[in-house]
Each structure stands twice: as structure tokens, then as C-alpha cells.
Design a protein around this motif. Sequence first.
Motif, mmCIF file in Angstrom:
data_model
loop_
_atom_site.group_PDB
_atom_site.id
_atom_site.type_symbol
_atom_site.label_atom_id
_atom_site.label_comp_id
_atom_site.label_asym_id
_atom_site.label_seq_id
_atom_site.Cartn_x
_atom_site.Cartn_y
_atom_site.Cartn_z
ATOM 1 N N LYS A 218 0.825 -1.202 0.000
ATOM 2 C CA LYS A 218 0.000 0.000 0.000
ATOM 3 C C LYS A 218 0.865 1.260 0.000
ATOM 4 C CE LYS A 218 -4.479 -1.294 1.900
ATOM 5 N NZ LYS A 218 -5.252 -0.474 0.941
ATOM 6 N N ARG A 219 1.925 1.239 0.783
ATOM 7 C CA ARG A 219 2.810 2.406 0.860
ATOM 8 C C ARG A 219 3.479 2.667 -0.484
ATOM 9 N NH1 ARG A 219 4.008 7.340 2.457
ATOM 10 N NH2 ARG A 219 6.215 7.697 2.817
ATOM 11 N N SER A 222 1.062 4.080 -2.990
ATOM 12 C CA SER A 222 0.773 5.476 -2.679
ATOM 13 C C SER A 222 1.907 6.384 -3.118
ATOM 14 C CB SER A 222 0.522 5.637 -1.179
ATOM 15 O OG SER A 222 0.308 6.991 -0.832
ATOM 16 N N ARG A 225 1.833 7.071 -6.782
ATOM 17 C CA ARG A 225 0.768 8.030 -7.118
ATOM 18 C C ARG A 225 1.003 9.391 -6.471
ATOM 19 N NH1 ARG A 225 -2.313 3.703 -5.160
ATOM 20 N NH2 ARG A 225 -2.935 5.048 -3.413
ATOM 21 N N GLY A 227 0.761 10.124 -3.414
ATOM 22 C CA GLY A 227 -0.249 10.332 -2.391
ATOM 23 C C GLY A 227 -1.657 10.498 -2.905
ATOM 24 N N PRO A 229 -5.351 9.529 -4.311
ATOM 25 C CA PRO A 229 -6.189 8.374 -3.967
ATOM 26 C C PRO A 229 -6.156 7.313 -5.051
ATOM 27 C CG PRO A 229 -7.540 10.250 -4.621
ATOM 28 C CD PRO A 229 -6.137 10.768 -4.466
ATOM 29 N N ASP A 230 -6.277 6.075 -4.616
ATOM 30 C CA ASP A 230 -6.324 4.958 -5.549
ATOM 31 C C ASP A 230 -7.676 4.958 -6.256
ATOM 32 O OD1 ASP A 230 -6.226 2.609 -6.926
ATOM 33 O OD2 ASP A 230 -5.627 1.371 -5.223
ATOM 34 N N ASP A 233 -10.205 2.387 -5.146
ATOM 35 C CA ASP A 233 -10.834 2.443 -3.831
ATOM 36 C C ASP A 233 -12.206 3.084 -3.932
ATOM 37 O OD1 ASP A 233 -8.747 1.234 -2.634
ATOM 38 O OD2 ASP A 233 -7.828 3.055 -1.829
ATOM 39 N N TYR A 236 -13.769 6.558 -1.339
ATOM 40 C CA TYR A 236 -12.654 7.351 -0.792
ATOM 41 C C TYR A 236 -13.104 8.762 -0.449
ATOM 42 C CZ TYR A 236 -8.264 9.906 -0.518
ATOM 43 O OH TYR A 236 -7.237 10.720 -0.096
ATOM 44 N N GLU A 240 -12.231 11.073 2.949
ATOM 45 C CA GLU A 240 -11.024 11.846 2.671
ATOM 46 C C GLU A 240 -10.770 12.900 3.728
ATOM 47 O OE1 GLU A 240 -9.032 14.396 -0.983
ATOM 48 O OE2 GLU A 240 -11.134 13.798 -1.077
ATOM 49 N N GLN A 249 -1.237 13.055 5.262
ATOM 50 C CA GLN A 249 -1.031 12.109 4.169
ATOM 51 C C GLN A 249 0.435 11.748 3.982
ATOM 52 O OE1 GLN A 249 -2.806 13.602 0.631
ATOM 53 N NE2 GLN A 249 -4.894 13.359 1.365
#
Length: 294
Positions: A218-219, A222, A225, A227, A229-230, A233, A236, A240, A249
Motif C-alpha cells: 500500500k505504501r 501510494s 501516485r 499520495g 487516492p487509488d 478504492d 474514498y 477523505e 497524508q
Amino acid sequence: MLVSIRKVILLLSVLGLSTACTSMRAPSEADPLEGFNRSVDGFNQAVDKAVVKPVAQGYDRVTPPEVKMVVRNFFSNLDDVRVAVNNLLQGKPKDAGSDITRFALNTTIGIVGFADVATELGFQKNDEDFGQTLGVWGVGQGPYLILPFLGPSTLRDGSARFVSASLDPLYHYDNVRARNSLVLLSAVSARARLLPATDLVERVALDQYAFVRDAYLKRRASLVRDGAPDPADQGYEDFEEESRSEVPQHFPPFKAALVQLEPASTPWNVQPDANLPVDLQQSERAKSGLGLLN
């Protein structure tokens, strides 16, 4: 020495095959090498428990906080060179310029990086490596992979380590003895910083291997990207603002867990089922702290 290395590789291979054969759980899509990975992880844990962790604990106890900060600043300054190159490769010249400015300020005014004056002047530390660069270029992460002595990685990130190592100024330092001593000091300092996080995982994680794997994947996703959002997901947007108010974040997952596990912290976002066993509830709380639960 060659014979010993061959014995270690043979032992890891045998353990990996035996673990894969005896495991009753099908490997996940992200971790098809779970049997082998668990055996290497066991080897790494044994080495850490016998050698690395005690050395890090001794370093943490006897080294004054001011000295530990100087050591961290020194290696962080060298790391800005690698970060700047990867920001350029990712098409982020503004961030690369900030990294170069950080390196120039800390190397000169900060006395070869002993003091982090750049942060005080508003030039924040970035975190980029060649594995992230490959991810930005569209290269898939590949299967999860535990590397001997180095720990969690993926096929993409593990391969990228060779390029990242060549971008480290220490790699080009000719004095082999001094270079090796600095590399060792960097590793000990890094392990000492992780002591609270790894102790936390040991206390609350029901399955440490799966816990660390999920947090790592997951890290890394992220970071690729930056940080953002995926897109995969769901929901979200609903959480948020709440997430931003509780954990910044830019916090690494382990640091976020430490913040939320403080006695005075706010209640968990995700409450575990009261009917679950106590140890499983602890694991659910820890996963919530690391951002592994939606």
C-alpha cells in the motif's frame, strides 16, 4: 566463504519449497511466491533478532539524540541526490530543483549535511527512488518479494535497487573501508529509527508477514501516485476529510500507526468486531492504524 553462501542459498531454497508444499492457503495474486518469501522472511527475522536489532538497540541507547540527528541529516543529504535524479526522470523539474537546492544548502551552510537548514528554510524533503520512477513509467510492480537481509520488496523495486545504488554518492567513494563503515552506520541508524514500529508490529499483528506485506504494498502504491487516492478504492471521497484530519497524508504507514496508538489519540476510524478474539481485535486495530482498512 563461497561454500557458506551456497549453503545459505540452498537452505533458503529448501525451506521455500517445503513451506510452499505444506501451506494450505493459496497464494494471493500480489504474492504468488508466498511460500518462498515466508522462508526468507524467517531467515531475515532470525538474523535481525540475533545481530541487527541488538546492535541497533545498543546504538539507540548509547548515542546522544543530537548525534543521532546529525547522522540522519548526513545520510538524508546524500539521499537528496538520488531523489533529485528520479524527480527529473519522472518529469517533475520543480521538485528536482527543490532537491538540488536542499543538497546545496545542507552541504554548504549545513556543513556536509550535518544540519538540515534546507527544511528550516522551507525546502521539504521528498521521497523518490528508481522503483517509483519505473512505476510512474507504467512498469507493473510484479510479485511481492522478500530479499535476503534487505527485506520487503517487489520484482520491480528489487531490480531498481541496482540503479538506485549507483545514484548514491557513497557508491562512488574510492576509500573502500570508509565507504563500508558509512554504509554500515547508515543501516544501523535506519534500523534504530524503526525500533518503535517493529516492536509495535510484534505486539499487535496476528500475522507479521502478511501485516508487513500489506503495509509495504500500500505504501509503495501510494508513493508512485504521489499520495493521490487509488482510483480502485470505493468511497474514498466519503472518508477523505476525516483521514486528513487525523493522520497527515505524508506520514509513513508505521508512523501513522504510532500516532494513532498514542493514549490520548482519538478513537479508531474502524472499530473491530467485539465478538472477535482479543488478539484478532489487536491486529484489526493495528491494520487500521496503518491505513490497511477502508
